[in-house]
Design a protein around this motif. Sequence first.
Motif, PDB file in Angstrom:
ATOM      1  N   ILE A   1       0.819  -1.216   0.000  1.00 17.09           N
ATOM      2  CA  ILE A   1       0.000   0.000   0.000  1.00 17.09           C
ATOM      3  C   ILE A   1       0.854   1.268   0.000  1.00 17.09           C
ATOM      4  N   GLY A   2       2.197   1.101   0.000  1.00 18.12           N
ATOM      5  CA  GLY A   2       3.069   2.250  -0.226  1.00 18.12           C
ATOM      6  C   GLY A   2       3.717   2.851   1.002  1.00 18.12           C
ATOM      7  N   GLY A   3       3.770   2.145   2.126  1.00 20.67           N
ATOM      8  CA  GLY A   3       4.323   2.693   3.355  1.00 20.67           C
ATOM      9  C   GLY A   3       5.776   3.131   3.226  1.00 20.67           C
ATOM     10  N   ASP A   4       6.626   2.257   2.705  1.00 18.94           N
ATOM     11  CA  ASP A   4       8.043   2.610   2.558  1.00 18.94           C
ATOM     12  C   ASP A   4       8.242   3.646   1.466  1.00 18.94           C
ATOM     13  N   ALA A   5       7.485   3.539   0.390  1.00 15.02           N
ATOM     14  CA  ALA A   5       7.595   4.527  -0.683  1.00 15.02           C
ATOM     15  C   ALA A   5       7.209   5.916  -0.187  1.00 15.02           C
ATOM     16  N   LEU A   6       6.235   5.998   0.721  1.00 13.37           N
ATOM     17  CA  LEU A   6       5.856   7.279   1.313  1.00 13.37           C
ATOM     18  C   LEU A   6       7.038   7.915   2.035  1.00 13.37           C
ATOM     19  N   ALA A   7       7.746   7.109   2.819  1.00 16.47           N
ATOM     20  CA  ALA A   7       8.886   7.638   3.570  1.00 16.47           C
ATOM     21  C   ALA A   7      10.012   8.071   2.639  1.00 16.47           C
ATOM     22  N   LEU A   8      10.247   7.307   1.588  1.00 14.26           N
ATOM     23  CA  LEU A   8      11.283   7.675   0.616  1.00 14.26           C
ATOM     24  C   LEU A   8      10.913   8.970  -0.099  1.00 14.26           C
ATOM     25  N   ALA A   9       9.665   9.077  -0.532  1.00 11.94           N
ATOM     26  CA  ALA A   9       9.224  10.279  -1.243  1.00 11.94           C
ATOM     27  C   ALA A   9       9.237  11.497  -0.329  1.00 11.94           C
ATOM     28  N   ALA A  10       8.976  11.289   0.953  1.00  9.07           N
ATOM     29  CA  ALA A  10       8.984  12.407   1.896  1.00  9.07           C
ATOM     30  C   ALA A  10      10.379  13.019   2.034  1.00  9.07           C
ATOM     31  N   LEU A  11      11.416  12.240   1.720  1.00 13.09           N
ATOM     32  CA  LEU A  11      12.793  12.755   1.721  1.00 13.09           C
ATOM     33  C   LEU A  11      13.188  13.272   0.344  1.00 13.09           C
ATOM     34  N   GLU A  12      12.193  13.394  -0.539  1.00 17.83           N
ATOM     35  CA  GLU A  12      12.370  13.917  -1.899  1.00 17.83           C
ATOM     36  C   GLU A  12      13.295  13.043  -2.749  1.00 17.83           C
ATOM     37  N   LEU A  13      13.299  11.742  -2.448  1.00 20.06           N
ATOM     38  CA  LEU A  13      13.986  10.785  -3.312  1.00 20.06           C
ATOM     39  C   LEU A  13      13.022  10.386  -4.429  1.00 20.06           C
ATOM     40  N   GLU A  14      13.565  10.077  -5.600  1.00 22.13           N
ATOM     41  CA  GLU A  14      12.728   9.611  -6.701  1.00 22.13           C
ATOM     42  C   GLU A  14      12.388   8.139  -6.465  1.00 22.13           C
ATOM     43  N   VAL A  15      11.108   7.848  -6.407  1.00 18.19           N
ATOM     44  CA  VAL A  15      10.672   6.504  -6.049  1.00 18.19           C
ATOM     45  C   VAL A  15       9.814   5.916  -7.160  1.00 18.19           C
ATOM     46  N   THR A  16      10.176   4.710  -7.580  1.00 20.66           N
ATOM     47  CA  THR A  16       9.318   3.930  -8.472  1.00 20.66           C
ATOM     48  C   THR A  16       8.759   2.786  -7.642  1.00 20.66           C
ATOM     49  N   ALA A  17       7.473   2.879  -7.298  1.00 18.76           N
ATOM     50  CA  ALA A  17       6.827   1.872  -6.460  1.00 18.76           C
ATOM     51  C   ALA A  17       6.113   0.868  -7.356  1.00 18.76           C
ATOM     52  N   VAL A  18       6.364  -0.406  -7.123  1.00 16.14           N
ATOM     53  CA  VAL A  18       5.885  -1.457  -8.021  1.00 16.14           C
ATOM     54  C   VAL A  18       5.160  -2.531  -7.221  1.00 16.14           C
ATOM     55  N   ASP A  19       3.993  -2.945  -7.709  1.00 15.52           N
ATOM     56  CA  ASP A  19       3.312  -4.075  -7.088  1.00 15.52           C
ATOM     57  C   ASP A  19       2.611  -4.899  -8.170  1.00 15.52           C
ATOM     58  N   ALA A  20       2.645  -6.221  -7.996  1.00 12.22           N
ATOM     59  CA  ALA A  20       2.081  -7.121  -9.001  1.00 12.22           C
ATOM     60  C   ALA A  20       0.566  -7.207  -8.925  1.00 12.22           C
ATOM     61  N   ASP A  21      -0.021  -6.793  -7.810  1.00 10.97           N
ATOM     62  CA  ASP A  21      -1.472  -6.867  -7.647  1.00 10.97           C
ATOM     63  C   ASP A  21      -2.100  -5.551  -8.082  1.00 10.97           C
ATOM     64  N   GLU A  22      -3.094  -5.627  -8.964  1.00 13.50           N
ATOM     65  CA  GLU A  22      -3.670  -4.419  -9.548  1.00 13.50           C
ATOM     66  C   GLU A  22      -4.339  -3.535  -8.503  1.00 13.50           C
ATOM     67  N   VAL A  23      -5.138  -4.128  -7.607  1.00 16.57           N
ATOM     68  CA  VAL A  23      -5.836  -3.340  -6.588  1.00 16.57           C
ATOM     69  C   VAL A  23      -4.836  -2.686  -5.641  1.00 16.57           C
ATOM     70  N   THR A  24      -3.840  -3.450  -5.221  1.00 16.98           N
ATOM     71  CA  THR A  24      -2.839  -2.912  -4.302  1.00 16.98           C
ATOM     72  C   THR A  24      -2.051  -1.778  -4.945  1.00 16.98           C
ATOM     73  N   ALA A  25      -1.685  -1.935  -6.213  1.00 16.47           N
ATOM     74  CA  ALA A  25      -0.959  -0.872  -6.917  1.00 16.47           C
ATOM     75  C   ALA A  25      -1.808   0.392  -7.025  1.00 16.47           C
ATOM     76  N   ALA A  26      -3.108   0.230  -7.262  1.00 14.17           N
ATOM     77  CA  ALA A  26      -3.992   1.397  -7.355  1.00 14.17           C
ATOM     78  C   ALA A  26      -4.092   2.121  -6.017  1.00 14.17           C
TER      79      ALA A  26
END
Length: 395
Positions: free
Chosen positions: A109-134
């Motif tokens: 659901i993007g917990g770690d990607a949120l923390a990375l983006a909050a530090l203004e790092l460029e983040v490509t978040a990927v998930d194989a499940d369509e609902v979870t990625a949305a």
Amino acid sequence: MDRSELVELLSPEGLRLLDSLPPYRSQKDVLAMVTDLRKQGHSPRLVAAVLTQAKLRKKAVGKFGEFASRMLFTEAGLEQATRLSVAARHAGRFRAAGLTRVADLGCGIGGDALALAALELEVTAVDADEVTAAIAAFNLAPFPSATVEHRRAEDVSLRAIDGVFLDPARRTAGHTDTDRLTDPDDYTPSLGFAYELATGRSVGLKLGPGFDRDLIPSTAEAQWVSADGQVVELGLWFGALARSGIRRAALVLRGDEANELTAEADSEDAEAGDLGEYLYEPDGAVIRARLIGDLARRLDGRMLGDGIAYITADAPVATPFAAGFRIVETLPFAEKDLRKALRARGIGALEIKKRGVDVDPAALRTRLKLAGDRPATLILTRVAGRHTALLAERL
């Protein structure tokens, strides 16, 4: 949650309805809310979706604090999501290593990607499940440096990426009622894929705290993390993300305070010795990292016995890495005699801790049938090879 439910939830009507709901309190209120929302003309599917989200948002406060009220979740995604305080430390590693373009493979659901983006790092978040990625895309929408892709981790191009974080799915597929996977080869992506990526790359890998230590590569820094007394994860760090000279670490988080015990390898246990006036129970992260011996030496203590993760000492020492107790007296171990001794001391509220003995604390507490007004801690263990009951008080 299936795709059609998500589409309805993400509609303007769905999001407005979700944000208009009062805070979720209990299951008792649900029936009245369902009746009210249906009278307003909302479809049964939408009503079920928004009420589920309201319930999950309440549950998520423990991991995401006030941010939970603006996020979306699945039950399985929340279960595996990294709590924000830990995710912030993951992100800090990438920034400290000078890595600015990070792929979060298996982002959930993007917990770690949120923390990375909050530090203004460029983040490509990927998930194989369509609902979870949305759902991850919704949660990451406020961050322009984050993008979300619906695809398998194995299919992602890493040419423009200088750091990778993996949180493999360790439960069976689905969004509710999932089961924990015990074989790392069944993780998504697999452990083999993660280890292959870590060859020559800077990779962080989040695993369960009970992960088989024999499968930890010698090239990795292994860090066990506990948060407010609960061991929540094992992090394996490779390349620039692994700290020089550290292969074992126990990170102890309590509220806003963080303390860490580190070593080049598993520490040798301290020698066993006589029971002193004080006893220390190491934090679970220290035990998992096998740094009990180092902690015992810090406390000027000794092991209570071989294979027993208690430390005993003759003087009190403040430490964030263990719970401390003063031994008040030794009581009979036999249950009948123990019950009599506790009743004679007026003890009614009893915390029972045990190591090295085959006792079910909850069942024992019921059988003791205590009715006094004094609280106490009872420690059941072995001292010099003998089963022993210790009456104690927390430092």
